[in-house]
Each structure stands twice: as C-alpha cells, then as structure tokens.
Scaffold this active site. Structure first.
Site, short mmCIF file in Angstrom:
data_model
loop_
_atom_site.label_atom_id
_atom_site.label_comp_id
_atom_site.label_asym_id
_atom_site.label_seq_id
_atom_site.Cartn_x
_atom_site.Cartn_y
_atom_site.Cartn_z
N LYS A 175 -6.04 2.55 4.32
CA LYS A 175 -5.09 1.61 3.71
C LYS A 175 -5.22 0.24 4.39
CE LYS A 175 -0.02 1.46 3.02
NZ LYS A 175 1.22 2.24 3.22
N SER A 219 5.69 6.54 1.82
CA SER A 219 4.52 5.88 1.25
C SER A 219 3.23 6.70 1.23
CB SER A 219 4.24 4.58 2.01
OG SER A 219 5.06 3.58 1.51
N SER A 274 3.81 3.07 -0.97
CA SER A 274 2.96 1.91 -0.93
C SER A 274 1.47 2.24 -0.77
CB SER A 274 3.38 1.01 0.23
OG SER A 274 3.23 1.67 1.47
N1 GLN Z 1 9.06 2.71 -0.73
C1 GLN Z 1 9.53 2.59 0.61
C2 GLN Z 1 9.74 1.15 0.96
O1 GLN Z 1 9.43 0.30 0.17
C3 GLN Z 1 8.58 3.28 1.54
C4 GLN Z 1 7.52 2.42 2.05
C5 GLN Z 1 6.66 3.07 3.09
O2 GLN Z 1 6.78 4.25 3.39
N2 GLN Z 1 5.80 2.26 3.69
O3 GLN Z 1 10.24 0.84 2.01
#
Ligand code: GLN
Length: 477
Positions: free
Chosen positions: A77, A176, A152
C-alpha cells in the site's frame, strides 16, 4: 499460468522445475499490464528491479540458499516506505517524496527473499472506506467494476483478488485491511496492536495503526505475519511477547465462540450477509465448536469514539506536512501563506475534514467534552470486550453491514461512509486481532465476508479457526 492460491503451490511447482521466480514475476507483470489500466490498483510498478531480483532468487533456490519467502510476490500500500522509491500516501502533498529507508515490515519480507512488485492505490493517508479519496483516482472492484473495492487499502485488495500479486501489505486503523478484503472476496488479517513495528508506515492515528496482510490463503497470511512480527529498535511500542510459529496454526482444539446479538440484529445489516453469517455459525457448531449468542451493549458507541480519537491523532500526525519538510510546496514570500497554501492545495477534502475535526476536539474549550470523554469510553469498550474474551475464544460478526456499494454512492455522505466501519473498528479501539474471511457471494454476485475477533496475541488460534471457516465457502456455493 495458473492463479496460485498459496506460497506452497508456488514452491511445489518451482521444486519440480515447472516454474521459476522470474516467470512468476513476468506473469504478475502481464496481469498488471492487462488489468491495471481499468482497475487502478497499482500506482507504481517496479518491473525491472523485480525481474532482476527474481533472477537472483532463482539462483539462490538452485544453490539451496533460498529463504522462506522465495517465490512470494508482494504489493505494498502507498503508506509503506521502500528505500529509494516514491511514497505518497495517495496524496498530492507528498508529490516528489522519496523514502530514504525501508519500513521494518517491508525490510523483513525482503530479507526473506520476497519480491516487492509495486506500490498500491489507497485512500489518501488511509482515510476512507472506498478508495475514492485517492489523489490518483479511484480503484475498481474486479468482481464488478461499477462498484468500489472498499478502503482504505482498496488497491491492495484489488491486486490480490485479480491476481496481480500474491499477497499485499495494507494498514488497518479502523478496518482498512478487512473491509476491502471482504468487498473483493479475499482474506484480510489485522494483528494485535503492537505485534508488528510501525517504523516506515506513514502515521494516521498512532494508537490504532496496525500493519495488516491481504492474501488468498491462511497459510500465506500466517507466514507473512510471523516474519514481520516482533521487537524492533525503531519502534519502542512493539510488544516483546514471543512470536509463535504462526505457520503451524492447525490444531484439533474445539473452541468456545460467541456472536454479538447487537451486531447480528443491527438495522443497517444487509439480510443476505446476516443469513450467511448465521450459516457459518451453524457450520462451526456442526464441527463440534461451542457456539452461542452473547451481548455487547456498547456497539453504537464504538464508531463515535473511533472517529473522535483518530481525527485527533491524525490532526497531530499530519501537522508535519507543512510544505517545508516533505514533498509539495506552494511558493510564497510569506511563511504563513506558504504553510496555509501548501496544506490547502496538498490535502484532499476528507483529510481536511479529519484535520479540522481533530483540531476541534483537541481545542481547549472542547477537549473535555470530546477528546477526554472519548478516551474514557475507549477504556470502557476495552474492558467490556476483554471481559467477553474471559468467556469466549472468538467473537464472530459480519465484516461489513453491506457488500461493495456503487462508485459515487456514499462519497458525498461522510456519515454513511463511516457506518461501513461499524463492525471493524472495535478491534482497533481495543487493540485485539481480527480477520475477515470470504464466505461466498450474494445474489448480485458480490463477495461477503465474516469477521472473527480474538483476544490480544491469540493470532495462532485465530488462524486455526479461520482455516476451518474458509473451507465453508466451497460448501456454501
Ligand atoms: N474507514 C476508516 C477510516 O476512514 C478506516 C481507515 C483505516 O483503517 N485506515 O478511518
């Protein structure tokens, strides 16, 4: 070439001379060439260096000197540092930034002869649940290209699901790794907080951030976890708990498994996911595990707690991007104007929303009402969750309330988007390990996932039960 499901399938073919690592890398590069234009999973592909390294590893294999990840082709990532390569967190603000070192997790994989094939698309600074918040454009779900892949770590899940690499490294601050894995029909593992060093992982919310693995098999997730885990001089928060041989996860133990009635009966849960989760619970009981309903009265408090605290930590962490130290600068003769304009031009809307929310909850007049209160609620949620694990080995819930949604459907409605994290954030608020496992498809052909949570540092048993659940997928076709 076949779509390899695990490193042992790859090793077997290499051992009988049917495959070389060089051919394997070429295969993934061909897949990327064919699919990435549409899916936008990879932001950068390191084809030449991957092929060169493959030749070296093939040589090591021939001389019997290859290490444990020889033949594993990994995508990372765009939040992980790889020495001498770009790193942008899918943000304009890091334009032109290059890492001077590799993150500990990445370095440990390289030391075991893994090959890093490229950096993958994601939501900007890992903030989002759909991959639509990327400065490089959205990624598409390979199962249905009109749908989001989740986020994400969207690009990372897409890449594994569409066979552009064998395994991906993602980061999981609130789901994410698990949510995109669920949307794309692959496995997403978030280990215990502090199991893996965060050195070389761009910080979003430091008391939540975890390195995670996206894979097609439990075997691959276990091996990669084992190699990345353990103390690190560069991150003093890493646990000294011994690292078990995670790859030896199989056992004949019968477990006590709970499912949270509040999760299963939540109004936002899609009916087909509810039915499939119930089916999994029946199948586990049929295998001889003890399965029963239990309760968690604080479910509706977890998301607000998460979003107050992560915004606060993000506003502090992201203050370093000021136009001076990293990446992009909007020039001005006035220092303050330069700071402001660099940040205004460099960050996207969602990141700005979090920074502003975080700054607000940390401000002197609201600190007690929001930040301190959320810290207290975090403790209550943690205590209540730990109590459940005095009784149960695992807690099972859906990974997400819905399957992959349409591109553009939720990105104008942040609160509905945040609701996607309903089931995943508990593991991050409390620090426990959790995994998302594919359990089949709904009537529209979209993948569904189930989440298993366990007490801290119980990854070995978590992998064991996951390996049993994953076999139900074929029975439930
Ligand atoms: N969707 C969550 C957020 O926007 C999780 C993001 C993540 O785990 N990096 O904070």
């Amino acid at each position: 070439m076949k779509n390899f499901q695990s490193i042992s399938e790859i090793r077997d073919e290499i051992a009988v001379g049917k495959l070389t690592v060089h051919q394997l890398v070429q295969h993934y590069l061909n897949q990327i060439e064919e699919k990435n234009g549409r899916l936008n999973a990879f932001l950068s592909v390191y084809g030449d260096s991957a092929l060169q390294r493959a030749l070296l590893i093939d040589k090591k294999i021939r001389s019997g000197k290859a290490r444990r990840l020889a033949g594993m082709i990994i995508g990372i990532k765009d939040v992980f540092a790889l020495e001498g390569h770009r790193l942008q967190c899918a943000s304009k603000i890091l334009e032109g930034f290059e890492s001077q070192y590799s993150g500990t997790c990445v370095q440990r994989l390289l030391d075991e002869d893994a090959i890093i094939i490229g950096h993958q698309n994601c939501d900007e600074f890992a903030m989002g649940s759909s991959n639509e918040n990327s400065a490089f454009g959205l990624a598409r779900n390979p199962v249905d290209e009109t749908k989001v892949p989740g986020g994400s770590s969207g690009g990372s899940a897409v890449a594994v699901a569409s066979d552009m690499c064998q395994v991906s490294l993602g980061s999981d601050t609130g789901g994410s790794v698990r949510q995109p894995a669920s949307f794309c029909g692959v496995i997403g593992l978030k280990p215990t907080y502090s199991r893996i060093s965060r050195h070389g992982l761009a910080a979003y919310a430091s008391s939540f951030d975890t390195v995670g693995v996206i894979s097609k098999s439990i075997e691959d997730a276990a091996l990669v976890l084992e190699i990345m885990s353990g103390p690190d001089d560069f991150d003093s928060t890493v646990s000294n708990n011994p690292v078990p041989n995670y790859h030896k996860f199989q056992s004949t133990k019968k477990y006590k498994i709970g499912y949270l009635s509040e999760a299963i009966s939540h109004e936002s849960l899609a009916i087909e996911i509810k039915e499939s989760t119930s089916k999994i619970l029946e199948q586990l009981a049929a295998l001889g595990h003890h399965v029963e309903e239990t309760h968690f009265s604080k479910l509706d408090y977890i998301l607000p707690t998460y979003y107050v605290l992560t915004a606060a930590e993000a506003s502090s962490n992201l203050s370093r991007y000021d136009g001076v130290r990293y990446g992009r600068r909007t020039p001005s003769n006035d220092l303050e104007v330069m700071y402001k304009e660099s940040r205004s031009d460099g960050f996207g809307d969602e990141v700005k929303r979090r920074i502003m929310t975080g700054t607000f909850v940390l401000s002197a007049s609201y600190y007690d009402a929001y930040y301190s209160k959320a810290q207290k609620v975090r403790k209550i949620i943690k205590d209540e969750t730990e109590k459940l694990f005095e009784e149960y080995d695992f807690l099972i819930s859906p990974t997400t309330p819905t399957t992959a949604f349409k591109i553009g459907e939720l990105n104008k409605d942040p609160l509905r988007m945040y609701l996607e994290d309903l089931y995943t954030v508990q593991a991050n608020v409390t620090g426990i390990p959790a995994i998302s496992l594919p359990i089949g498809i709904d009537k529209d052909g979209l993948p569904m996932g189930v989440q298993v949570m366990s007490k801290s540092f119980n990854e070995l048993e978590l992998l064991d039960v996951s390996n049993q659940i994953i076999t139900f997928k074929d029975q439930n076709r």
